[in-house]
Design a protein around this motif. Sequence first.
Motif, PDB file in Angstrom:
ATOM      1  N   GLU A   1       3.417  -1.569   3.905  1.00  0.00           N
ATOM      2  CA  GLU A   1       3.088  -0.189   3.572  1.00  0.00           C
ATOM      3  C   GLU A   1       4.356   0.561   3.159  1.00  0.00           C
ATOM      4  O   GLU A   1       5.442   0.289   3.675  1.00  0.00           O
ATOM      5  CB  GLU A   1       2.484   0.541   4.776  1.00  0.00           C
ATOM      6  CG  GLU A   1       1.148  -0.007   5.209  1.00  0.00           C
ATOM      7  CD  GLU A   1       0.627   0.709   6.438  1.00  0.00           C
ATOM      8  OE1 GLU A   1       0.274   1.898   6.329  1.00  0.00           O
ATOM      9  OE2 GLU A   1       0.621   0.073   7.505  1.00  0.00           O
TER      10      GLU A   1
ATOM     11  N   GLU B   1       5.471   4.669   2.581  1.00  0.00           N
ATOM     12  CA  GLU B   1       5.095   6.070   2.700  1.00  0.00           C
ATOM     13  C   GLU B   1       6.115   6.909   1.945  1.00  0.00           C
ATOM     14  O   GLU B   1       7.293   6.918   2.289  1.00  0.00           O
ATOM     15  CB  GLU B   1       5.055   6.492   4.170  1.00  0.00           C
ATOM     16  CG  GLU B   1       4.605   7.916   4.352  1.00  0.00           C
ATOM     17  CD  GLU B   1       4.552   8.338   5.811  1.00  0.00           C
ATOM     18  OE1 GLU B   1       3.736   9.209   6.125  1.00  0.00           O
ATOM     19  OE2 GLU B   1       5.331   7.791   6.636  1.00  0.00           O
TER      20      GLU B   1
ATOM     21  N   LEU C   1       8.026  10.047   1.291  1.00  0.00           N
ATOM     22  CA  LEU C   1       8.373  11.094   2.250  1.00  0.00           C
ATOM     23  C   LEU C   1       8.765  12.417   1.607  1.00  0.00           C
ATOM     24  O   LEU C   1       8.450  13.478   2.127  1.00  0.00           O
ATOM     25  CB  LEU C   1       9.523  10.626   3.147  1.00  0.00           C
ATOM     26  CG  LEU C   1       9.242   9.394   3.990  1.00  0.00           C
ATOM     27  CD1 LEU C   1      10.520   8.914   4.652  1.00  0.00           C
ATOM     28  CD2 LEU C   1       8.162   9.688   5.015  1.00  0.00           C
TER      29      LEU C   1
ATOM     30  N   LYS D   1       7.622   5.054  -9.006  1.00  0.00           N
ATOM     31  CA  LYS D   1       6.507   4.710  -8.127  1.00  0.00           C
ATOM     32  C   LYS D   1       6.018   3.288  -8.403  1.00  0.00           C
ATOM     33  O   LYS D   1       5.685   2.557  -7.470  1.00  0.00           O
ATOM     34  CB  LYS D   1       5.382   5.727  -8.282  1.00  0.00           C
ATOM     35  CG  LYS D   1       5.716   7.066  -7.637  1.00  0.00           C
ATOM     36  CD  LYS D   1       4.663   8.112  -7.883  1.00  0.00           C
ATOM     37  CE  LYS D   1       3.425   7.888  -7.085  1.00  0.00           C
ATOM     38  NZ  LYS D   1       2.458   9.003  -7.215  1.00  0.00           N
TER      39      LYS D   1
ATOM     40  N   GLN E   1       0.855  -1.187   0.000  1.00  0.00           N
ATOM     41  CA  GLN E   1       0.000   0.000   0.000  1.00  0.00           C
ATOM     42  C   GLN E   1       0.893   1.239   0.000  1.00  0.00           C
ATOM     43  O   GLN E   1       1.771   1.367   0.851  1.00  0.00           O
ATOM     44  CB  GLN E   1      -0.905   0.007   1.235  1.00  0.00           C
ATOM     45  CG  GLN E   1      -1.829   1.176   1.322  1.00  0.00           C
ATOM     46  CD  GLN E   1      -2.842   1.219   0.185  1.00  0.00           C
ATOM     47  OE1 GLN E   1      -3.348   0.212  -0.253  1.00  0.00           O
ATOM     48  NE2 GLN E   1      -3.103   2.411  -0.295  1.00  0.00           N
ATOM     49  N   ILE E   2       0.678   2.146  -0.951  1.00  0.00           N
ATOM     50  CA  ILE E   2       1.487   3.355  -1.087  1.00  0.00           C
ATOM     51  C   ILE E   2       0.688   4.557  -0.611  1.00  0.00           C
ATOM     52  O   ILE E   2      -0.473   4.726  -0.986  1.00  0.00           O
ATOM     53  CB  ILE E   2       1.893   3.598  -2.567  1.00  0.00           C
ATOM     54  CG1 ILE E   2       2.513   2.343  -3.184  1.00  0.00           C
ATOM     55  CG2 ILE E   2       2.805   4.808  -2.679  1.00  0.00           C
ATOM     56  CD1 ILE E   2       3.837   1.946  -2.616  1.00  0.00           C
ATOM     57  N   SER E   3       1.319   5.381   0.229  1.00  0.00           N
ATOM     58  CA  SER E   3       0.699   6.636   0.665  1.00  0.00           C
ATOM     59  C   SER E   3       1.726   7.759   0.558  1.00  0.00           C
ATOM     60  O   SER E   3       2.919   7.509   0.416  1.00  0.00           O
ATOM     61  CB  SER E   3       0.184   6.516   2.100  1.00  0.00           C
ATOM     62  OG  SER E   3       1.256   6.316   3.003  1.00  0.00           O
ATOM     63  N   GLU E   4       1.234   8.981   0.596  1.00  0.00           N
ATOM     64  CA  GLU E   4       2.100  10.159   0.506  1.00  0.00           C
ATOM     65  C   GLU E   4       2.012  10.962   1.803  1.00  0.00           C
ATOM     66  O   GLU E   4       0.924  11.333   2.229  1.00  0.00           O
ATOM     67  CB  GLU E   4       1.686  11.050  -0.664  1.00  0.00           C
ATOM     68  CG  GLU E   4       1.853  10.402  -2.008  1.00  0.00           C
ATOM     69  CD  GLU E   4       1.460  11.310  -3.163  1.00  0.00           C
ATOM     70  OE1 GLU E   4       1.071  12.471  -2.932  1.00  0.00           O
ATOM     71  OE2 GLU E   4       1.543  10.848  -4.317  1.00  0.00           O
ATOM     72  N   ALA E   5       3.157  11.226   2.404  1.00  0.00           N
ATOM     73  CA  ALA E   5       3.216  12.072   3.596  1.00  0.00           C
ATOM     74  C   ALA E   5       3.012  13.528   3.192  1.00  0.00           C
ATOM     75  O   ALA E   5       3.186  13.895   2.020  1.00  0.00           O
ATOM     76  CB  ALA E   5       4.574  11.916   4.277  1.00  0.00           C
ATOM     77  N   ASP E   6       2.650  14.360   4.148  1.00  0.00           N
ATOM     78  CA  ASP E   6       2.512  15.797   3.884  1.00  0.00           C
ATOM     79  C   ASP E   6       3.809  16.378   3.348  1.00  0.00           C
ATOM     80  O   ASP E   6       3.804  17.253   2.488  1.00  0.00           O
ATOM     81  CB  ASP E   6       2.106  16.543   5.157  1.00  0.00           C
ATOM     82  CG  ASP E   6       0.682  16.216   5.595  1.00  0.00           C
ATOM     83  OD1 ASP E   6      -0.105  15.694   4.761  1.00  0.00           O
ATOM     84  OD2 ASP E   6       0.351  16.469   6.768  1.00  0.00           O
TER      85      ASP E   6
ATOM     86  N   PHE F   1      11.541   7.355   0.703  1.00  0.00           N
ATOM     87  CA  PHE F   1      10.321   6.700   1.181  1.00  0.00           C
ATOM     88  C   PHE F   1      10.641   5.767   2.342  1.00  0.00           C
ATOM     89  O   PHE F   1      11.767   5.316   2.518  1.00  0.00           O
ATOM     90  CB  PHE F   1       9.624   5.942   0.044  1.00  0.00           C
ATOM     91  CG  PHE F   1      10.460   4.909  -0.647  1.00  0.00           C
ATOM     92  CD1 PHE F   1      10.398   3.575  -0.266  1.00  0.00           C
ATOM     93  CD2 PHE F   1      11.311   5.251  -1.692  1.00  0.00           C
ATOM     94  CE1 PHE F   1      11.167   2.609  -0.913  1.00  0.00           C
ATOM     95  CE2 PHE F   1      12.083   4.301  -2.349  1.00  0.00           C
ATOM     96  CZ  PHE F   1      12.004   2.976  -1.957  1.00  0.00           C
ATOM     97  N   ARG F   2       9.608   5.524   3.138  1.00  0.00           N
ATOM     98  CA  ARG F   2       9.707   4.652   4.322  1.00  0.00           C
ATOM     99  C   ARG F   2       8.995   3.342   3.995  1.00  0.00           C
ATOM    100  O   ARG F   2       7.877   3.353   3.482  1.00  0.00           O
ATOM    101  CB  ARG F   2       9.037   5.310   5.517  1.00  0.00           C
ATOM    102  CG  ARG F   2       8.952   4.430   6.757  1.00  0.00           C
ATOM    103  CD  ARG F   2       8.272   5.126   7.926  1.00  0.00           C
ATOM    104  NE  ARG F   2       9.133   6.202   8.380  1.00  0.00           N
ATOM    105  CZ  ARG F   2       8.787   7.489   8.433  1.00  0.00           C
ATOM    106  NH1 ARG F   2       7.596   7.873   8.047  1.00  0.00           N
ATOM    107  NH2 ARG F   2       9.622   8.398   8.875  1.00  0.00           N
TER     108      ARG F   2
END
Length: 107
Positions: free
Chosen positions: A83, A85, A87, A35, A7-12, A75-76
């Motif tokens: 997951e 993230e 960064l 990506k 699962q890929i998400s983007e931090a602020d 990225f983390r």
Amino acid sequence: MAGNGWQISEADSFARGVGNCGGHQVIEEDIAAVKLGISRNPEGFQPTHRAGIYLAKTELHWRGPEIVPAYSIWFRVISETREVELLWVEWSDPDATDWTGEDDEPF
């Protein structure tokens, strides 16, 4: 974005980096391959001196008459929950092949 169970998400902080590079419309095509690679095998990228933090880079290249800059993407990876993230993203020196970790992280 998900791929192969990750699962890929983007931090602020990633959103701020995207903004510094001109916005999603400007860089999305340029970093799409990275990506995709991250979504398939995030631990296959260059680890940094911080546990769980990786670095991916694109190369400077031409798209028709346009020069596309090189980008660095931090990225983390959280293996336990599969997951990733994103960064930070920024333009990078196309001649620099490594990140020494001597500078503070931008995220």
